[in-house]
Design a protein around this motif. Structure first.
Motif, short mmCIF file in Angstrom:
data_model
loop_
_atom_site.label_atom_id
_atom_site.label_comp_id
_atom_site.label_asym_id
_atom_site.label_seq_id
_atom_site.Cartn_x
_atom_site.Cartn_y
_atom_site.Cartn_z
N PHE D 33 0.83 -1.21 0.00
CA PHE D 33 0.00 0.00 0.00
C PHE D 33 0.85 1.25 0.00
O PHE D 33 0.54 2.24 -0.66
CB PHE D 33 -0.91 -0.03 1.24
N HIS D 34 1.98 1.19 0.73
CA HIS D 34 2.87 2.35 0.82
C HIS D 34 4.03 2.28 -0.17
O HIS D 34 5.02 3.00 -0.03
CB HIS D 34 3.40 2.49 2.25
N LYS D 35 3.90 1.37 -1.14
CA LYS D 35 4.93 1.21 -2.19
C LYS D 35 6.31 0.92 -1.60
O LYS D 35 7.33 1.47 -2.06
CB LYS D 35 5.02 2.47 -3.07
N ILE D 36 6.33 0.11 -0.56
CA ILE D 36 7.59 -0.31 0.04
C ILE D 36 7.78 -1.78 -0.27
O ILE D 36 6.81 -2.55 -0.30
CB ILE D 36 7.54 -0.07 1.57
N GLU D 37 9.00 -2.20 -0.49
CA GLU D 37 9.23 -3.63 -0.71
C GLU D 37 9.12 -4.39 0.59
O GLU D 37 9.38 -3.86 1.67
CB GLU D 37 10.62 -3.84 -1.32
N CYS D 38 8.77 -5.66 0.47
CA CYS D 38 8.67 -6.50 1.67
C CYS D 38 9.37 -7.83 1.42
O CYS D 38 9.27 -8.42 0.35
CB CYS D 38 7.21 -6.72 2.04
N VAL D 39 10.06 -8.30 2.45
CA VAL D 39 10.82 -9.54 2.35
C VAL D 39 10.46 -10.43 3.53
O VAL D 39 10.48 -9.98 4.68
CB VAL D 39 12.34 -9.24 2.37
N GLY D 40 10.13 -11.67 3.24
CA GLY D 40 9.88 -12.64 4.31
C GLY D 40 11.19 -13.30 4.73
O GLY D 40 12.01 -13.66 3.89
N ILE D 41 11.38 -13.41 6.04
CA ILE D 41 12.57 -14.07 6.58
C ILE D 41 12.14 -15.42 7.12
O ILE D 41 11.29 -15.48 8.01
CB ILE D 41 13.18 -13.21 7.71
N TYR D 42 12.68 -16.50 6.57
CA TYR D 42 12.27 -17.84 7.00
C TYR D 42 12.90 -18.22 8.34
O TYR D 42 14.01 -17.81 8.65
CB TYR D 42 12.67 -18.89 5.96
N ARG D 43 12.21 -19.03 9.11
CA ARG D 43 12.69 -19.66 10.34
C ARG D 43 13.34 -18.68 11.33
O ARG D 43 14.39 -18.97 11.90
CB ARG D 43 13.68 -20.79 9.99
N GLY D 44 12.71 -17.55 11.52
CA GLY D 44 13.14 -16.61 12.55
C GLY D 44 14.58 -16.18 12.42
O GLY D 44 15.08 -15.97 11.31
N TYR D 45 15.24 -16.03 13.55
CA TYR D 45 16.62 -15.54 13.55
C TYR D 45 17.56 -16.51 12.84
O TYR D 45 18.59 -16.10 12.30
CB TYR D 45 17.09 -15.28 14.99
N GLU D 46 17.20 -17.79 12.87
CA GLU D 46 18.00 -18.81 12.18
C GLU D 46 18.10 -18.48 10.69
O GLU D 46 19.19 -18.43 10.11
CB GLU D 46 17.32 -20.18 12.37
N GLY D 47 16.95 -18.23 10.09
CA GLY D 47 16.92 -17.91 8.66
C GLY D 47 17.51 -16.54 8.37
O GLY D 47 18.05 -16.29 7.28
N MET D 48 17.41 -15.67 9.35
CA MET D 48 17.99 -14.34 9.17
C MET D 48 19.51 -14.45 9.03
O MET D 48 20.13 -13.84 8.15
CB MET D 48 17.64 -13.45 10.37
N ILE D 49 20.10 -15.25 9.90
CA ILE D 49 21.55 -15.48 9.84
C ILE D 49 21.96 -16.08 8.50
O ILE D 49 22.97 -15.70 7.90
CB ILE D 49 21.97 -16.42 11.00
N GLU D 50 21.14 -17.00 8.01
CA GLU D 50 21.47 -17.69 6.74
C GLU D 50 21.06 -16.89 5.51
O GLU D 50 21.32 -17.31 4.38
CB GLU D 50 20.76 -19.05 6.70
N GLY D 51 20.38 -15.77 5.73
CA GLY D 51 19.90 -15.02 4.57
C GLY D 51 18.83 -15.77 3.79
O GLY D 51 18.72 -15.64 2.57
#
Lengths: 328, 328, 328, 328
Positions: D33-51
Motif C-alpha cells: 500500500f505504501h509502495k515499500i518492498e517487503c521480504v519474508g525471513i524464513y525460520r526466525g533468527y536462524e533464517g535471518m543469519i542464513e539469509g
C-alpha cells in the motif's frame, strides 16, 4: 411372527460414543410410531438392577439428535456379572412391565445381553455403539465416523504447528485392539506413518521410512499410533527411540485421549443411528431377538449377537496399501 | 494388460466439491509411486484446450488433503463442446506427452470425456466429484459426506434460533434433481419434513403434518427442501403458502447456497479420494479406460463411464420411511 | 446501599443470540451464591404478562453454557406496549414475589424495561444480548463475537468454491443499521470489498475497485454487504448491476440469514456472559437499577439504560482504513 | 519524523500461534500500500543469519489469512544468542537491502530484537504472537483468542463423555507461567475448578470443593489445570492424589498439548493481526523503533519493547471471583 411387545426398554452401556443419543431418540420415536411404550434405563446394567427407569415419549427426546454422549448415561456393572445381579435386573424389568429391550454398546454389553437372554429368555436387540469400530457384523459402529472427523480435525491443528517448526509428532489415538481409527484417520490426515495393532511394521522400518521422508524433502512428519500398536511400545517410548536413533529430529508426543469420544455426531452417525433404532424396535415387534443391527454393504441388516461377539472386524488391507502409496 | 503409460494428466471439472484436492494428491502420489510423471491441467477442459498445464511431483501436493475446493480450479468449457475445441485439447495433451488422464467431476464432465475418448482413443478414468451424490455407480460421490456435515451443522445453528422463537423454517439445500442431500441431512438434522424431487408429498399433506406437529407439542419446525422439489414451488412460495394457510406460524426462509460446496473435507471424503485416486491411476497403468471409480458395497470398484452417465442414483426408500417415523 | 432483594427474575427478549443461555446461567448461579431465589421468565415480556415462570436453582442451569439460543425462549410482545399489559406483567411479578429482574436483549427490550421501571419503580438491570453489536455502552454485545466466527467460517467455505471457479460473490450478512458484523467479518474473511450502512462507497467506486482487483491478478472476489448498506441496493440488485457493468465476471449471491444467530457461543461470549450476569445480580442486590452492564475498555462496567438506548455504537473508523489497506 | 524505509523484513519466531499468517499478510499488504518492498525471513533468527529470504508482494500472501501456523516457519536460534551470529544476521539483512523489520513472537523473540537493535541500531517493531497471552502491553496476544476457542471446544467434547460416565477429569492446558488460558477457558467451559500458577488453591481445598460438588448433586466434574499450576503437581500426580483421597471418584486425565497451538484463527485474531500489521509498518515508516504493537483498552497502541519484555501480564482477579461464583 408378531410378538406381543407392549413396552420396550432402551439403555446404553460401556464406553459412550457420539450417536448414542440419536439412537435412543430413534428407538423412542419408533416405539411411539407403533404405539408401544418406551422406557429409558439409566446407567446401563447398573441402573437396570436398581430399576432406575424413566418413561420416554416422542417429545422427551427432542433436541438430542445432535448431542454427544448419552443422556441415559453409561456404566460398567460388576453386579450384573453375578447371577444374583441379573436376577435383580430381571425382576426390575418385570416390575416395570418391560417386555423387551434395545441395548446400545460394544462387545462387553452384548456378552452380558446374551447371558441375560439365555437365563431369562428376555428379548434383546443390540445396536453397536463404540468409536473403535471393532464389532463384527457392521461396517460402521455408531460414533466411529464422528471420531474419525474429530481425530483428523485435531491432527490438522497439530500439523499447523508441526510444519511451522519442522517437527516430528507421534500422535496416539484410541483403539486398543483395533487399528481402524489409526488407519483411517491417519490416511485422512495425511500421516507419514501409521502404526496399528494388526501390522508389525518394526521399529527399524519406521526409522528408515522417516529418514526417507526427510531426504525426500518433507520437513515435518506425523506418525499416528493406535494405543495397542504391534511395536509393543507406547508413544513416549517411541519418542525416546527416535530421539536416540535420529537426533536430528525434534520429536513431540500427543495423546488424544477422551476428546475422541465426545462431540456432536456427524450426519453419517445421526442417520445410521436413526436407521438402526427403527430396525431394532421393529425386529423386536416382529418377534426377533438376540440380533445386532448393523450396516452391511450400505444396507441395514442383522447379525446374530453370538456371531457379533465372537467375530472380528477386519482391518481394510487395501487401505494399508493406499496409506503406503500416499506416503510416497 | 500393461499399457505403456508414462505421463498422466489430472483435472477437475464442473462444480467443485470438497475432496477434489485430496483426489488430485492421490493421483499425483500414485503416479510418483509407480515412477510415472504427472501433470495438472488447470480449469478443466478450458485449460486443456489452452495447454494450461503444471508438472506435479509428490511434494507439490503436500498440505492440500484438508483444503476445500480444487487448486487446479474448475470451469465449464463451451469450446470443448465443439470438435475444434476437442482437437485443440488433444493437440495440447500430445504436445505435452500426456498419455492418459484422470478426470474428476460429474455427469457433464464424464459425457465430455466419453466423446473425447471416442474421437481420439485417449485413455480416461473418471472420479465422481460432486456434492449432489447423483452419479450412478457409486454409493458416495466425493464431497457428498462433507456437504452433509456442513448442512446439518448449519441447520443445528438455525434450530437454535428457531426453537428460541417458536418459528417454522424452510431451508433450501442443493440437489437440483436429486434429493440425497435433503433426505440425509434432513434426517441428520431432525427435520420435521423433507421435500425432495423424487417424492410428491403434496402441499396439503405438508400443512397437515405441520398442524399435527404443532398439536403434538412441537413449538418449532424445520422443513428441509431440495432445490428441485416436486411441489414445484421454491422455498419463498412455500413460505407464502404456509403464511396464508397457517397464519399462526412465524415462517422464515433460509437458502443455504454455495456454502455447501466448500470447507475442509471430512475424513470419509479424504479417505475415499485417496482410495479412488490409487485405483484410477493403477487402472490406467493396467490398460483400462472409460471407467469411473466408485464405492460399491464399501469397496472400491469401477463402472463403465457410459453406464455412469446413463444410470440414475436412486434415493434410499428405507430412509424416507425412517424420516417419517422420526417425525412422529 | 443494600436493597432487600429476595427473588430475582431473569428473561431474554428480542432476537436471540449465542451466549444468552450462559448469561441466564450466570444470573442463576450468582443468585444461588448470594442465597437469593431466582425465577426464569419464559418468552420475554409475553411470558411475564402470563406469569409463565420457572424456579431455577444452581443445578437447573447445568450443561447450558455451551448451547446456542435461549432455553427461556424469546418473543416480541405487543401487549407489553400497552399500559394494561404492563400492569398485568407487574401483577404477575408481584404475585410470584419477584423483587427485581435482569433482562437480556437489545434496544427494544431496554426501552420496554425503562417504561416499566418508570411506571412501577421495579428494579431492573439490562444485559446486552444481540449479534449486531449495535448497543451503546459496551464494546461487545453478547453473541457478537460468536456471530463473527460463524460468518468468517462460512465465508471461508464460500471462498473455496469462489476461487475454484474464479467467481465474484456478494455475501449479505446481518446488521440492519450497523455495519459491525460486515466490517469485522469482512476484514477477518479477507473480503475484497465491504459495504456498510455507515459509509457510502458508491457503486462506481465498487466497480472501479473490482476492476482494479481483477487487473492486479485477483481471480476471485468476495464482497461482504450489510443488510442495510448505504448503496440502497440489496445483494440481488448489486449482482444485476455488476452483471451489467462487468459482464466478464461470474457473479453469485449468498444471503447468510438466520444461521448467524445460532451456534455454540465462543469462549469470549461465554466468559463475557458469566461476568455480566454476576455484575447485574450484584448491582441489583446493592440497590442499583436502570443500568446496562457492558464491557468498556476490557472491564465490566455499567451505563444508564437511558443512555444505552439513546446512544449509538460507533463503527471503528481505523478498521475501515485497515480494510482498505488489506484490499491492496 | 519520516524514516527513509524502502524495504521491510518480516519474520516469525518462537512458538507459533494462529494469526501469525494473518499478521504477515498485513505487513506485506501495508508495505505494498505504501509502495515499500517487503521480504519474508524464513525460520526466525536462524533464517535471518542464513539469509533465507523471500520477496513478498500483495498477491503472494493471498489465501493465508485463515491458515494456522506460519508459512515463514519459526525456530529457536542458538547462534543468534552470540555476537557472531547477530553480526551474520545483520550482514545478511544489509546484503538484501532490508532497512527495518517486523518481528512476530513472544518474550524471547523481543529480547533478541532489543539486543540486535542496540548493537546495530536496526529499526524493529514487534507484534506479540503467542497463545499464552503472557505479554505486557497488550490485552490480547495473537492466537490467544483462537486457543481459548479450541480449548473450550475440546473440553465440551470431554464433558460429553465425562457426564455420560459420572467422571472427574483433570485437563491440562498450556501456559507455563501464566494462567490466562486455564482461567478463561475454564470459565468458558464451565469447569468446576481451575488451577493456575498465579493462585495457590491448595490440595485440601480442591478435595473439599470436589466433595461439595458431589454433595450438591454434580455427577461429573472438570478441573482445568495450567501446566505450571501452584500446587506443584502435574495432572497425573493430581489424579493419584484424588484417587487416594476420594476413592469414590472415577478420575481421568487429559493433556491437551500442541493441538492448542494450531487451527484456523478466530475472527478476532484475524482482525487483530490485520490491525497490528498496519500499525507496525506505518510506525517503522514514521521513524519509530523498539516498540511492540498491542491492544490496549480495545485500541491499537504501542509499548516500548523494553517494557513489554520486563512487564508482567496480570491475571484478571475479577474473573477468578466469577469462576468461584459459577462453581456454586
Amino acid at each position: 411372527m408378531m410378538a406381543n411387545i407392549k413396552k420396550i426398554g432402551v439403555m446404553t452401556s460401556g464406553g459412550d460414543s457420539p450417536g448414542m443419543n440419536a439412537a435412543i431418540r430413534s428407538v423412542v420415536r419408533t416405539c411411539a410410531f407403533h404405539k408401544i411404550e418406551c422406557v429409558g434405563i439409566y446407567r446401563g446394567y447398573e441402573g437396570m438392577i436398581e430399576g432406575d427407569f424413566i418413561s420416554l415419549d416422542a417429545r422427551s427426546v427432542k433436541g438430542i439428535i445432535n448431542k454427544g454422549g448419552t443422556f441415559l448415561k453409561s456404566a460398567r456393572s460388576k453386579e450384573f456379572m453375578t447371577k444374583e445381579g441379573r436376577q435383580k435386573a430381571y425382576n426390575a424389568l418385570k416390575a416395570a412391565n418391560i417386555d423387551a429391550m434395545v441395548t446400545i454398546g460394544g462387545d462387553g454389553t452384548f456378552t452380558g445381553a446374551l447371558v441375560f437372554n439365555k437365563e431369562f429368555n428376555f428379548p434383546i436387540m443390540g445396536i453397536p455403539g463404540t468409536i473403535d469400530n471393532d464389532i463384527f457384523g457392521t461396517s460402521h459402529t455408531l460414533g466411529y465416523d464422528t471420531a474419525l472427523n474429530t481425530v483428523v480435525d485435531v491432527i490438522d491443528k497439530i500439523r499447523d504447528t508441526a510444519s511451522s517448526h519442522n517437527r516430528l509428532f507421534f500422535i496416539e489415538v484410541m483403539g486398543r485392539d483395533a487399528g481402524h481409527i489409526a488407519l483411517n484417520a491417519g490416511v485422512g490426515a495425511g500421516a507419514e506413518e501409521i502404526l496399528i495393532p494388526e501390522e508389525d511394521l518394526g521399529l527399524e522400518r519406521l526409522v528408515d521410512s522417516l529418514l526417507r521422508s526427510k531426504k525426500s524433502g518433507k520437513s515435518s512428519s506425523i506418525v499416528v499410533v493406535a494405543e495397542g500398536d504391534k511395536t509393543g511400545k507406547n508413544v513416549f517410548e517411541l519418542k525416546d527411540y527416535v530421539n536416540e536413533n535420529m537426533p536430528e529430529y525434534d520429536v513431540r508426543v500427543s495423546v488424544l485421549g477422551h476428546l475422541q469420544r465426545g462431540g456432536s455426531p456427524s450426519c453419517f452417525d445421526r442417520v445410521l443411528a436413526s436407521r438402526m433404532g427403527v430396525r431394532a424396535v421393529e425386529d423386536l415387534i416382529n418377534g426377533k431377538s438376540n440380533y445386532m443391527v448393523g450396516l452391511l454393504n450400505d444396507k441395514i441388516n442383522v447379525t446374530p449377537l453370538e456371531q457379533a461377539v465372537k467375530g472380528k472386524s477386519e482391518i481394510n488391507k487395501e487401505l494399508i496399501r493406499v496409506s503406503d502409496i500416499m506416503s510416497t
